[in-house]
Design a protein around this motif. Structure first.
Motif, short mmCIF file in Angstrom:
data_model
loop_
_atom_site.label_atom_id
_atom_site.label_comp_id
_atom_site.label_asym_id
_atom_site.label_seq_id
_atom_site.Cartn_x
_atom_site.Cartn_y
_atom_site.Cartn_z
N PRO A 226 0.83 -1.21 0.00
CA PRO A 226 0.00 0.00 0.00
C PRO A 226 0.86 1.26 0.00
CG PRO A 226 -0.82 -1.59 1.59
CD PRO A 226 0.49 -2.13 1.11
N GLY A 227 0.54 2.19 -0.89
CA GLY A 227 1.27 3.45 -0.95
C GLY A 227 2.52 3.42 -1.80
N ASP A 228 2.77 2.33 -2.53
CA ASP A 228 3.94 2.27 -3.41
C ASP A 228 3.85 3.33 -4.49
OD1 ASP A 228 5.92 0.41 -2.73
OD2 ASP A 228 4.71 -1.28 -3.41
N GLU A 229 4.97 4.02 -4.75
CA GLU A 229 5.10 4.88 -5.93
C GLU A 229 5.58 4.00 -7.08
OE1 GLU A 229 4.40 8.03 -6.32
OE2 GLU A 229 4.01 8.67 -4.25
N LEU A 230 4.82 4.00 -8.16
CA LEU A 230 5.06 3.07 -9.26
C LEU A 230 5.67 3.77 -10.47
CD1 LEU A 230 1.65 1.18 -9.10
CD2 LEU A 230 3.76 0.64 -7.88
N ILE A 231 6.43 3.01 -11.25
CA ILE A 231 7.01 3.50 -12.49
C ILE A 231 6.71 2.51 -13.60
CG2 ILE A 231 8.85 4.80 -11.35
CD1 ILE A 231 10.75 2.50 -11.99
N LYS A 232 6.83 2.97 -14.84
CA LYS A 232 6.70 2.06 -15.97
C LYS A 232 7.53 2.59 -17.12
CE LYS A 232 2.63 4.04 -18.31
NZ LYS A 232 1.31 3.75 -18.89
N TRP A 233 7.88 1.69 -18.05
CA TRP A 233 8.63 2.08 -19.23
C TRP A 233 8.31 1.11 -20.36
CZ3 TRP A 233 10.56 -0.06 -14.84
CH2 TRP A 233 11.26 -1.26 -14.95
N ASP A 234 8.67 1.52 -21.56
CA ASP A 234 8.30 0.78 -22.77
C ASP A 234 9.52 0.66 -23.66
OD1 ASP A 234 7.30 0.82 -25.75
OD2 ASP A 234 5.60 0.12 -24.58
N VAL A 235 9.78 -0.55 -24.17
CA VAL A 235 10.88 -0.75 -25.12
C VAL A 235 10.38 -0.36 -26.50
CG1 VAL A 235 12.48 -2.41 -26.11
CG2 VAL A 235 11.85 -2.58 -23.70
N ARG A 236 11.08 0.58 -27.14
CA ARG A 236 10.66 1.04 -28.46
C ARG A 236 11.04 0.02 -29.52
NH1 ARG A 236 12.95 6.72 -30.43
NH2 ARG A 236 14.91 5.56 -30.15
N ASP A 237 10.10 -0.26 -30.42
CA ASP A 237 10.34 -1.21 -31.52
C ASP A 237 10.95 -2.51 -31.00
OD1 ASP A 237 9.37 0.66 -33.29
OD2 ASP A 237 11.33 1.37 -33.91
N ALA A 238 10.26 -3.11 -30.02
CA ALA A 238 10.85 -4.25 -29.31
C ALA A 238 11.23 -5.38 -30.26
CB ALA A 238 9.86 -4.75 -28.25
N TYR A 239 10.31 -5.77 -31.13
CA TYR A 239 10.59 -6.91 -32.01
C TYR A 239 11.75 -6.63 -32.96
CZ TYR A 239 6.17 -9.09 -30.55
OH TYR A 239 5.15 -9.67 -29.83
N HIS A 240 11.99 -5.37 -33.26
CA HIS A 240 13.05 -5.04 -34.21
C HIS A 240 14.44 -5.11 -33.58
CE1 HIS A 240 10.02 -4.11 -37.08
NE2 HIS A 240 9.54 -3.07 -36.42
N TYR B 130 5.14 -7.45 -19.83
CA TYR B 130 4.17 -7.94 -20.81
C TYR B 130 4.67 -7.50 -22.17
CZ TYR B 130 -0.30 -9.20 -22.90
OH TYR B 130 -1.28 -9.77 -23.66
N VAL B 131 5.39 -8.39 -22.85
CA VAL B 131 6.04 -8.12 -24.13
C VAL B 131 6.98 -6.93 -23.96
CG1 VAL B 131 5.73 -7.88 -26.61
CG2 VAL B 131 3.99 -9.05 -25.28
N ASP B 132 6.60 -5.74 -24.46
CA ASP B 132 7.52 -4.60 -24.38
C ASP B 132 7.16 -3.64 -23.25
OD1 ASP B 132 5.16 -3.81 -25.50
OD2 ASP B 132 6.05 -2.61 -27.11
N ASP B 133 6.16 -3.96 -22.45
CA ASP B 133 5.74 -3.08 -21.35
C ASP B 133 6.30 -3.59 -20.03
OD1 ASP B 133 4.02 -1.17 -22.72
OD2 ASP B 133 2.70 -2.86 -23.10
N PHE B 134 6.98 -2.71 -19.31
CA PHE B 134 7.52 -3.01 -17.99
C PHE B 134 6.85 -2.05 -17.00
CE2 PHE B 134 10.57 -4.60 -20.90
CZ PHE B 134 11.38 -5.52 -20.27
N GLY B 135 6.47 -2.55 -15.83
CA GLY B 135 5.88 -1.67 -14.84
C GLY B 135 5.86 -2.30 -13.47
N GLY B 136 5.89 -1.44 -12.44
CA GLY B 136 5.85 -1.92 -11.07
C GLY B 136 6.51 -0.94 -10.12
N ALA B 137 6.99 -1.47 -9.02
CA ALA B 137 7.58 -0.63 -7.97
C ALA B 137 9.10 -0.73 -8.01
CB ALA B 137 7.06 -1.08 -6.60
N PRO B 138 9.80 0.39 -7.78
CA PRO B 138 11.27 0.37 -7.74
C PRO B 138 11.76 -0.20 -6.41
CG PRO B 138 10.46 2.56 -7.22
CD PRO B 138 9.25 1.73 -7.56
N PRO B 139 13.07 -0.44 -6.29
CA PRO B 139 13.60 -0.93 -5.01
C PRO B 139 13.32 0.07 -3.89
CG PRO B 139 15.24 -1.14 -6.76
CD PRO B 139 14.12 -0.32 -7.32
#
Length: 675
Positions: free
Chosen positions: A156-170, A228-237
């Motif tokens: 509860p109360g986690d600050e979350l981040i996310k990032w995306d790999v551009r053109d993952a399959y390429h 999830y494929v090229d999407d990463f998300g969750g809580a940092p250390p």
């Protein structure tokens, strides 16, 4: 270690939206080049030889046989998509993802398919129609990581981040010998895909497995994320057992950018959230660690509402008929909201039934019935329901309900302390056991209304029917009869403010509920309706039935021997009868205590009993009553609660005593008729 989190606390703050690669004038090299240059870092990460081979030699497509010669008929591109396709051609040629073919090169290709545009999440994407090569590829099954798995890691109360790999399959080239199977044509031009294309059936598998060493390192560093494929998300250390803070999010973002740059994985410059948030949009839902809910994103809520409104408008214009394709598209969009809208399956079943059962002769139109229309209106007001969301972490149930049913009756127990039971109505006795088992859950809840006063109670349902377990947990069934019973159960849960979590319990362990559902009750007798009607007209209206069950109560209010749906309470002998005009047809072994209570309290009671003049209670009843009469033989027929036909007429006569408040008057049989 391929890097150290140097700069922990020293790194420049990372903005909320901007990501890596912004602000530079020189475009980065193609992703398959940067990933290949970083092989030493992949090796230090512990990447397997298979992963390294995908990065260096190209995607290891698991062919079971190479495709045969194939030429697809050219597929036209919609005018609205032509500008996007032209831009995509220019981009992919410049990036080195495709190369254009001319003359003899075209003839050298084994397979030439079409390219087309699909739109998902309001974003256009160019995809190859790879059905032909896909038929020759061994499918590799694997499990995508999901948002519930992320929730299990969060606090509860986690600050979350996310990032995306551009053109993952390429990031992965195709092997030179495989490229001749992935040529395609669009806008009258022919191209060959040099990198892993969208449309390849094993592309998600190959990319996910290549990324496993990266995910392993992130989790070793303390990141609590899903991929999830090229999407990463969750809580940092963060510090042990503490929610991640804004500072943790900034430091974690710097670590991610440093790691991915070393590995040659190119991050999308504008997608992602780097400064931390407690309400993170991820995979079409919002993960809210402050409210501790999964919520639907506003964009998806608006889209589903608009689709439902369009269907309702078309139904109104065409006398309840609507297009099959439109309803099918709506169902696909609506079912994807399940994680954030717990009732999604429940509110879609009637629409799926309409798709299957109510088509016209052409199969292009569907008729919406009353239930389907009501459910569609519910979806049109989705913004009122979507805000409820689904809990990130399920509560532990505070109440346990055991239920069972047989062809005779049903039984239930509350926390294995309080029993409830009843017999099926005549119309239900021949129904399928799955319906009876599901009905037992509803009747059990109704029996324990007084014990379920707390709002938002989570009930652990223990049942020995796996069908009931799955139907209750999924909120849906393909059987119309089961759905009808489930809707009745849903209405009861809604009125009581409770939720159910069903668990399977073998019959051998569910002994008490099983016994309650099967054991006959030799004391459960009821006077014939004709006999009651005459006495009701003479002494009524009666306001309270002292000894009854839901299936045989003569009054709207009643006490039962064991918990029963609609009962005011259990055990009439321990309740006050004053102020009521009571109907009393007790078990014969309680006639003595009943007469003594009537005499002691002066209650107004109509008592039905056998004419057993040798019994100790008889003289007291005759002395205390204001009137008594022997019932005609036609009226003195009893029916048993577990039987659909009247019981055999008893060998004894049946009498009715009338006790009025005030002084008791001894009555003689000879004056019985005069009243």
């Amino acid at each position: 270690m391929i890097f150290s989190p140097a700069g922990r606390g020293k790194a420049d703050p990372v903005s909320a939206t901007p990501g890596p690669g912004e602000g530079g004038s020189t475009p980065p090299p193609p992703p398959y080049v940067t990933a290949k240059r970083a092989l030493k870092h992949w090796r230090s990460l512990g990447a397997t030889r298979w992963v390294l081979k995908n990065l260096t030699a190209g995607a290891q497509i698991p062919w079971w046989r190479r495709p045969s010669y194939h030429r697809a008929r050219p597929f036209p591109v919609a005018d609205a998509d032509k500008a996007f396709v032209e831009a995509e051609i220019s981009r992919c040629l410049a990036k080195g993802y495709w190369r254009e073919l001319f003359g003899k090169e075209i003839n050298d290709q084994v397979v030439i398919v079409n390219g087309f545009v699909v739109t998902a999440a309001n974003k256009k994407r160019f995809v190859l129609d790879c059905r032909v090569p896909n038929d020759y590829i061994d499918p590799r099954r694997f499990k995508y990581e999901s948002l519930p798995e992320l929730a299990a890691q969060l606090r509860p109360g986690d600050e979350l981040i996310k990032w995306d790999v551009r053109d993952a399959y390429h990031h992965l080239l195709l092997r030179a010998e495989d490229r001749k199977f992935f040529a395609f044509q669009v806008l009258g031009r022919t191209f060959q895909s040099l990198t892993m294309p969208f449309g390849l059936r094993v592309a998600p598998f190959l990319w996910t497995k290549v990324c496993r060493p990266v995910v392993q390192r992130l989790r070793a560093l303390g990141f609590r994320v899903i991929v999830y494929v090229d999407d990463f998300g969750g809580a940092p250390p963060s510090r042990r057992r503490r929610p991640a803070s804004k500072a943790d999010a900034v430091r974690g973002s710097a670590q991610v950018q440093h790691l991915f740059a070393l590995l040659g994985l190119q991050l999308h410059p504008t997608k992602g959230r780097w400064d931390g948030t407690m309400a993170l949009p991820l995979l079409g839902h919002v993960v809210d660690t402050r409210r501790q809910l999964f919520l639907l994103t506003p964009e998806r809520t608006t889209k589903v509402k608009a689709m439902a409104g369009k269907l309702l408008a078309e139904r109104a214009r065409h006398r309840r008929w609507t297009r099959h394709s439109l309803l099918r598209s709506f169902c696909g969009a609506a079912v994807s909201t399940l994680l954030s809208v717990p009732n999604a399956r429940y509110k879609l079943r009637s629409l799926y039934n309409a798709l299957k059962e109510y088509k016209d002769a052409s199969g292009r139109r569907v008729r919406l019935g009353h239930q389907a229309t009501a459910d569609l209106r519910w979806w049109a007001r989705l913004d009122e329901h979507a805000l409820t969301g689904r809990a990130l972490w399920e509560m532990e149930p505070t109440v346990t309900l055991h239920t069972d049913a047989s062809n005779v009756g049903w039984g239930a127990t509350f926390n294995q302390l309080v029993p409830a039971r009843g017999f099926h109505e005549a119309a239900r006795r021949h129904k399928h056991i799955n319906l009876l088992e599901l009905g037992a859950v509803r009747l059990g809840l109704l029996s324990f209304v007084d014990l379920l006063k707390d709002p938002h109670t989570l009930v652990r349902l223990k049942t020995d029917s796996q069908v009931v377990m799955h139907v209750v947990n999924n909120g849906s069934s393909r059987s119309n009869a089961v759905m009808h019973e489930l809707r009745r159960l849903h209405d009861v849960c809604k009125s009581l403010g409770v939720s159910l979590r069903a668990e399977y319990l073998p019959s051998a362990v569910n002994k008490w509920a099983d016994t309650l559902s099967r054991a006959p009750d030799s004391t459960d007798w009821s006077l014939s309706d004709a006999g009651f009607a005459r006495l009701e007209a003479r002494y009524g209206p009666h306001t309270l039935d002292l000894f009854a069950a839901a299936e045989n109560a003569k009054c709207g209010r009643f006490f039962s021997r064991q918990a029963s749906p609609g009962a005011m309470g259990v055990g009439a002998m321990h309740r006050s009868w004053l102020g009521e005009n009571c109907w009393c047809n007790p078990p014969f072994n309680l006639l003595g205590p009943v007469v003594r209570k009537i005499v002691a309290t002066g209650a107004r009671v109509t008592l039905v009993a056998p004419r057993w003049e040798a019994q100790p209670w008889w003289a007291a009843a005759v002395e205390a009553c204001s009137h008594w009469e022997q019932l005609p033989a036609a009226e003195g027929v009893f029916t048993h609660g577990s039987r659909s036909t009247p019981a055999r007429r008893p060998t004894w006569d049946v009498v009715a005593f009338r006790f009025s408040s005030g002084a008791a008057t001894r009555c003689r049989e000879g004056s019985a008729g005069s009243g």
